[in-house]
Design an enzyme around this catalytic site. Structure first.
Site, PDB file in Angstrom:
ATOM      1  CB  THR A  70      -0.881   0.092   1.225  1.00  0.00           C
ATOM      2  OG1 THR A  70      -1.815  -1.145   1.226  1.00  0.00           O
ATOM      3  CG2 THR A  70      -1.840   1.229   1.259  1.00  0.00           C
ATOM      4  CE  LYS A 127      -5.314  -1.395   2.405  1.00  0.00           C
ATOM      5  NZ  LYS A 127      -3.960  -2.214   2.049  1.00  0.00           N
ATOM      6  CE  LYS A 175       2.294   1.513   4.587  1.00  0.00           C
ATOM      7  NZ  LYS A 175       1.869   0.875   3.437  1.00  0.00           N
TER       8      LYS A 175
END
Length: 302
Positions: free
Chosen positions: A95, A171, A240
């Protein structure tokens, strides 16, 4: 087909496990020797460098932590771009920022390699069991070539676009929601603790209510059993991911009030308990209210 995995940590080790289980010869590399040893014990082929993985593999999963690492292993002087055979597929399962995925795609244009931008959902349990959800974007030829490897590690493959960055954008939207679900669960757990309600009561009610879902149920189980480290969901990763969601909101001018609150909850958790997993954020709130939620009790700490 031969497969490769760059990054054999909590998530990458699950990818490797299921690729090997599916009968694919699998090469891999990680910075930590203990992970390399565990990979070898699974039946994988430990490589000395990223280029060695690329030289052997038709499809390579890149499961690193951030965009800089992804660029290094894909585009660097000893990366996949220079070592994989034409027609090879790079599966960007890490990601990272959508912008970074687009930059990688542009750099690979004309290289003869395919890129599938495919961050994943399902966490550590999904990775280890081979039931991840792939949020994938790429061209038809890339999907056709990579299908056996993708099917080996997932139970659901969503095709969300054709261009690099499309998968990462979806995402980022998903993580803004998951972050909010997490933070609300942590607060509800601390509220129950302060009110003196046993954790198992809360879990039983929440899991059978309209609010029950995998995110909530799993988090509550970890909280009431006081499992705050070593569960495969380190707080740094979600922190993150929320940073990426917030950055996309800033870029597009979209207010993300709830995700911003979740970001602060995770920021506090990471600062106070840097070695913890996602659920350790609950301890920050518990520290404030002076009560802990255990499976069979609510324990006052002051």
């Amino acid at each position: 087909m031969k497969a490769g995995v760059i990054g054999i940590g909590d998530m990458g080790s699950g990818l490797a496990r299921n690729l090997i289980k599916a009968g694919l010869e699998t090469w891999g590399i990680d910075l930590l020797p203990k992970r390399m040893a565990a990979f070898g014990d699974l039946g994988g082929h430990p490589a000395d460098c990223v280029a060695e993985v690329g030289a052997h593999a038709d499809v390579v999963f890149v499961m690193v932590m951030n965009g800089d690492q992804a660029k290094s292993v894909i585009l660097g002087p000893d990366g996949l771009q220079g070592s994989m055979k034409p027609g090879g597929v790079v599966l960007l399962t890490a990601t990272i920022k959508p912008r970074e995925a687009r930059e990688i795609g542009a750099a690979l244009d004309g290289s003869g390699l395919h890129l599938i931008d495919s961050p994943v959902s399902g966490g550590y349990p999904g990775a280890q069991s081979g039931t991840l959800t792939l949020i994938a974007a790429g061209e038809d030829a890339a999907f056709a070539r990579a299908a056996p490897a993708m099917e080996a590690v997932s139970s659901v493959i969503h095709r969300v676009g054709t261009k690099p960055g499309d998968g990462q954008t979806v995402k980022a939207c998903l993580q803004s929601l998951i972050g909010a679900q997490f933070s609300a669960t942590f607060e509800a757990a601390a509220l129950a603790a302060k009110a003196g309600v046993p954790g198992e009561v809360i879990l039983n009610v929440f899991s059978t209510s309209s609010a029950g879902c995998g995110i909530v149920n799993n988090a509550l189980q970890k909280i009431i059993d006081r499992q705050f480290e070593g569960t495969g969901s380190h707080i740094n990763t979600m922190h993150k991911d929320l940073t990426i969601s917030m950055g996309l909101g800033e870029e597009l001018g979209v207010p993300l009030h709830t995700a911003a609150a979740a970001m602060q909850v995770f920021h506090a958790g990471r600062t106070r308990y840097p070695d913890g997993d996602n659920w350790v954020c609950t301890r920050v709130i518990e520290d404030i209210v002076g009560a802990e939620l255990h499976r069979n009790s609510a324990k006052k700490t002051r």
